[in-house]
Design a protein around this motif. Structure first.
Motif, short mmCIF file in Angstrom:
data_model
loop_
_atom_site.label_atom_id
_atom_site.label_comp_id
_atom_site.label_asym_id
_atom_site.label_seq_id
_atom_site.Cartn_x
_atom_site.Cartn_y
_atom_site.Cartn_z
N GLN A 4 0.81 -1.22 0.00
CA GLN A 4 0.00 0.00 0.00
C GLN A 4 0.84 1.27 0.00
O GLN A 4 0.33 2.35 -0.32
N VAL A 5 2.13 1.17 0.34
CA VAL A 5 2.95 2.38 0.48
C VAL A 5 4.07 2.48 -0.55
O VAL A 5 4.82 3.45 -0.55
N ILE A 6 4.19 1.51 -1.45
CA ILE A 6 5.26 1.55 -2.46
C ILE A 6 4.89 2.56 -3.54
O ILE A 6 3.81 2.49 -4.11
N PRO A 7 5.78 3.50 -3.84
CA PRO A 7 5.48 4.48 -4.90
C PRO A 7 5.42 3.84 -6.28
O PRO A 7 6.00 2.77 -6.50
N SER A 8 4.75 4.48 -7.18
CA SER A 8 4.59 3.94 -8.54
C SER A 8 5.67 4.47 -9.47
O SER A 8 5.40 5.04 -10.54
N ASP A 9 6.92 4.30 -9.06
CA ASP A 9 8.03 4.82 -9.86
C ASP A 9 9.09 3.76 -10.17
O ASP A 9 10.21 4.09 -10.54
N GLY A 10 8.72 2.50 -10.00
CA GLY A 10 9.65 1.43 -10.32
C GLY A 10 10.66 1.11 -9.24
O GLY A 10 11.59 0.34 -9.47
N THR A 11 10.50 1.69 -8.06
CA THR A 11 11.41 1.40 -6.96
C THR A 11 10.87 0.28 -6.09
O THR A 11 9.70 -0.08 -6.17
N LEU A 12 11.76 -0.26 -5.24
CA LEU A 12 11.41 -1.41 -4.41
C LEU A 12 11.84 -1.15 -2.97
O LEU A 12 12.83 -0.45 -2.72
N PRO A 13 11.14 -1.73 -1.98
CA PRO A 13 11.48 -1.49 -0.58
C PRO A 13 12.76 -2.22 -0.17
O PRO A 13 12.92 -3.41 -0.47
N ARG A 14 13.65 -1.52 0.51
CA ARG A 14 14.90 -2.14 0.96
C ARG A 14 15.02 -2.19 2.48
O ARG A 14 15.29 -3.23 3.05
N THR A 15 14.84 -1.05 3.14
CA THR A 15 15.12 -1.01 4.58
C THR A 15 14.22 0.00 5.28
O THR A 15 13.78 0.98 4.68
N VAL A 16 13.94 -0.26 6.54
CA VAL A 16 13.28 0.71 7.42
C VAL A 16 14.27 1.06 8.51
O VAL A 16 14.61 0.21 9.34
N PRO A 17 14.78 2.29 8.53
CA PRO A 17 15.80 2.67 9.52
C PRO A 17 15.28 2.57 10.95
O PRO A 17 14.08 2.69 11.20
N ASN A 18 16.20 2.37 11.86
CA ASN A 18 15.86 2.34 13.28
C ASN A 18 15.23 3.67 13.68
O ASN A 18 15.76 4.73 13.38
N GLY A 19 14.09 3.61 14.35
CA GLY A 19 13.41 4.82 14.79
C GLY A 19 12.41 5.36 13.78
O GLY A 19 11.72 6.34 14.05
N SER A 20 12.33 4.72 12.61
CA SER A 20 11.38 5.14 11.59
C SER A 20 10.35 4.04 11.36
O SER A 20 10.55 2.89 11.76
N ASN A 21 9.25 4.40 10.71
CA ASN A 21 8.29 3.37 10.31
C ASN A 21 8.07 3.40 8.80
O ASN A 21 7.11 2.82 8.30
N GLU A 22 8.97 4.07 8.08
CA GLU A 22 8.82 4.22 6.64
C GLU A 22 9.95 3.53 5.89
O GLU A 22 11.12 3.66 6.25
N TRP A 23 9.58 2.84 4.84
CA TRP A 23 10.55 2.16 4.00
C TRP A 23 11.42 3.15 3.24
O TRP A 23 10.95 4.21 2.83
N LYS A 24 12.68 2.78 3.03
CA LYS A 24 13.52 3.46 2.05
C LYS A 24 13.50 2.59 0.79
O LYS A 24 13.66 1.38 0.87
N PHE A 25 13.32 3.23 -0.36
CA PHE A 25 13.16 2.50 -1.61
C PHE A 25 14.40 2.64 -2.48
O PHE A 25 15.11 3.64 -2.42
N VAL A 26 14.64 1.62 -3.30
CA VAL A 26 15.83 1.60 -4.15
C VAL A 26 15.43 1.21 -5.57
O VAL A 26 14.36 0.66 -5.81
N SER A 27 16.34 1.46 -6.52
CA SER A 27 16.09 1.10 -7.91
C SER A 27 16.44 -0.36 -8.15
O SER A 27 17.02 -1.03 -7.29
N TYR A 28 16.13 -0.83 -9.34
CA TYR A 28 16.41 -2.22 -9.70
C TYR A 28 17.90 -2.53 -9.67
O TYR A 28 18.31 -3.69 -9.58
N LYS A 29 18.75 -1.50 -9.74
CA LYS A 29 20.20 -1.72 -9.75
C LYS A 29 20.76 -2.07 -8.38
O LYS A 29 21.87 -2.58 -8.27
N ASP A 30 20.01 -1.78 -7.33
CA ASP A 30 20.49 -2.07 -5.97
C ASP A 30 20.64 -3.57 -5.78
O ASP A 30 19.81 -4.37 -6.26
N TRP A 31 21.66 -3.99 -5.02
CA TRP A 31 21.93 -5.42 -4.89
C TRP A 31 20.79 -6.17 -4.19
O TRP A 31 20.64 -7.39 -4.36
N THR A 32 19.95 -5.47 -3.47
CA THR A 32 18.86 -6.12 -2.74
C THR A 32 17.55 -6.12 -3.52
O THR A 32 16.51 -6.54 -2.98
N SER A 33 17.56 -5.68 -4.77
CA SER A 33 16.30 -5.47 -5.49
C SER A 33 15.50 -6.75 -5.73
O SER A 33 14.30 -6.69 -5.97
#
Length: 395
Positions: A48-77
């Motif tokens: 429900q929270v993934i943006p429609s820009d071709g990015t994918l969820p990678r990590t939620v930092p400590n103290g946050s509740n929001e995903w950081k998103f990465v491109s397909y080139k990221d090793w975790t994609s």
């Protein structure tokens, strides 16, 4: 009342007591289904929270509740679409298939471009590999085969390994222990219409790594540097561990999983024996009561060091598979019991629940760089879900 009646009553009482104990144990046993449904619910929130820009969820930092998103080139994609394929395998619901296909397709450019590093297996085989296994989509197969050929271009025959990081020279040909995981795509491709040489490359990489990447106690270096021309080992170092001589938890996890997989693909007993050895040092040095390791077994401030749930998730999944190849009953039972305890610990004490929509908290990515410390990371979620599915099949 005669003796026979007394004996009968006692026997009935004992039977009742044993039945009650069995019921209590069953009631308190680990509930795989419940935790798989938890993963379904969490993944649904993430969708429900993934943006429609071709990015994918990678990590939620400590103290946050929001995903950081990465491109397909990221090793975790590849981990997020891999999770979605696992959920499709669990539910057989077209919703999950559609989402898994959608996010996998973001990675297609990796199959048609030059190899930037060794992570193509993580990216393509976790996504399209799982997709093909479940759907037999011929397009997925062609994507995997092309990417396997691309990964093979990084193989240095003089060294006998795949170059891991072309961008980090380190004064020679570098190979990291993580690279063991990417061999699975080469094995698969060689058996499914790809070049047979891919099998030889994978075996050579695993053999060279086995001979050069480990200390006398079978703990792994993170990085080994080789001479480009002679192929000789120059030195073993760390990039993400505490020191060159320390046992980085996730690195050892990659080794356990990787050599178990190589045995599965080759049936060569030398790889099985080695998987036992790298698992042994990990389990023997694992002193935490809940079996979730600190990010590095030799970190200087234990017990005030971050844990790494991702390492536990990887090892728990690997031990389930390794147990299936283990003939010695006591060792087989140890692998099973410790794997189950790891999965239960992750489920009881490390789930994200109301903190964020990932599956797990308390993973550590790259502590020396100050990156992703004590946070939620997609590869921890991927291997946790895989371990749950493997445990469900085992049960």
């Amino acid at each position: 009342m005669n003796i026979k009646n007394n004996a009968l009553i006692i026997a009935l009482q004992v039977s009742l007591l044993l039945a009650c104990r069995a019921y209590a144990q069953e009631s308190n046993s680990f509930n795989v289904k419940k935790n798989l449904e938890y993963c379904v619910a969490q993944a649904s929130k993430t969708l429900q929270v993934i943006p429609s820009d071709g990015t994918l969820p990678r990590t939620v930092p400590n103290g946050s509740n929001e995903w950081k998103f990465v491109s397909y080139k990221d090793w975790t994609s590849g981990f997020w679409p891999g999770e979605l394929w696992y959920l499709y395998e669990l539910r057989e619901d077209r919703k999950w298939q559609e989402q898994a296909d959608k996010f996998s397709r973001f990675l297609i450019p990796l199959s048609t471009s030059k190899a930037n590093d060794h992570d193509l297996g993580f990216q393509i085989f976790n996504s399209f590999g799982n997709g093909y296994r479940l759907t037999k989509n011929k397009e997925y197969k062609e994507i995997i085969l092309r990417t396997a050929d691309t990964l093979a271009t990084l193989f240095n025959a003089k060294v006998g390994t795949i170059l891991s990081w072309p961008h980090n020279k380190y004064g020679g040909h570098n190979t990291i222990i993580d690279n063991m995981m990417n061999l699975e795509m080469l094995f698969w491709a060689s058996k499914n219409g790809g070049n047979k040489k891919l099998y030889d490359i994978a075996v050579k990489h695993a053999t060279t790594t086995m001979n050069n990447h480990f200390r006398p106690d079978y703990s792994a270096y993170h990085v080994v540097i080789y001479d480009y021309e002679t192929g000789k080992k120059i030195k073993g170092i760390t990039a993400q561990g505490y020191s060159d001589d320390s046992m980085w938890a996730r690195g050892q996890a990659w080794a356990i999983y990787g050599f178990t997989m190589v045995y599965r693909e080759t049936k060569d007993v030398k790889f099985l024996n080695f998987a036992h050895k790298v698992a042994r040092v990990y389990l023997d040095k694992l002193t935490t009561e809940d079996l979730i390791p600190y990010w590095d077994f030799n970190a200087p401030n234990i017990p005030d060091e971050p844990r790494d749930a991702s390492a536990a998730a990887i090892v728990s999944s690997a031990l389930l598979e390794l147990s299936s190849y283990t003939k010695e009953e006591a060792l087989k039972n140890e692998y099973l019991s410790k794997s189950k305890k790891m999965i239960a610990s992750l489920s009881d004490n490390y789930q994200s629940r109301d903190v964020n929509s990932a599956f797990l908290l308390h993973s550590t990515g790259h502590k020396p760089a100050g990156s992703e410390i004590d946070c939620s990371i997609n590869y921890a979620d991927y291997y946790y879900l895989e371990a749950l599915l493997r445990l469900q099949k085992l049960k």
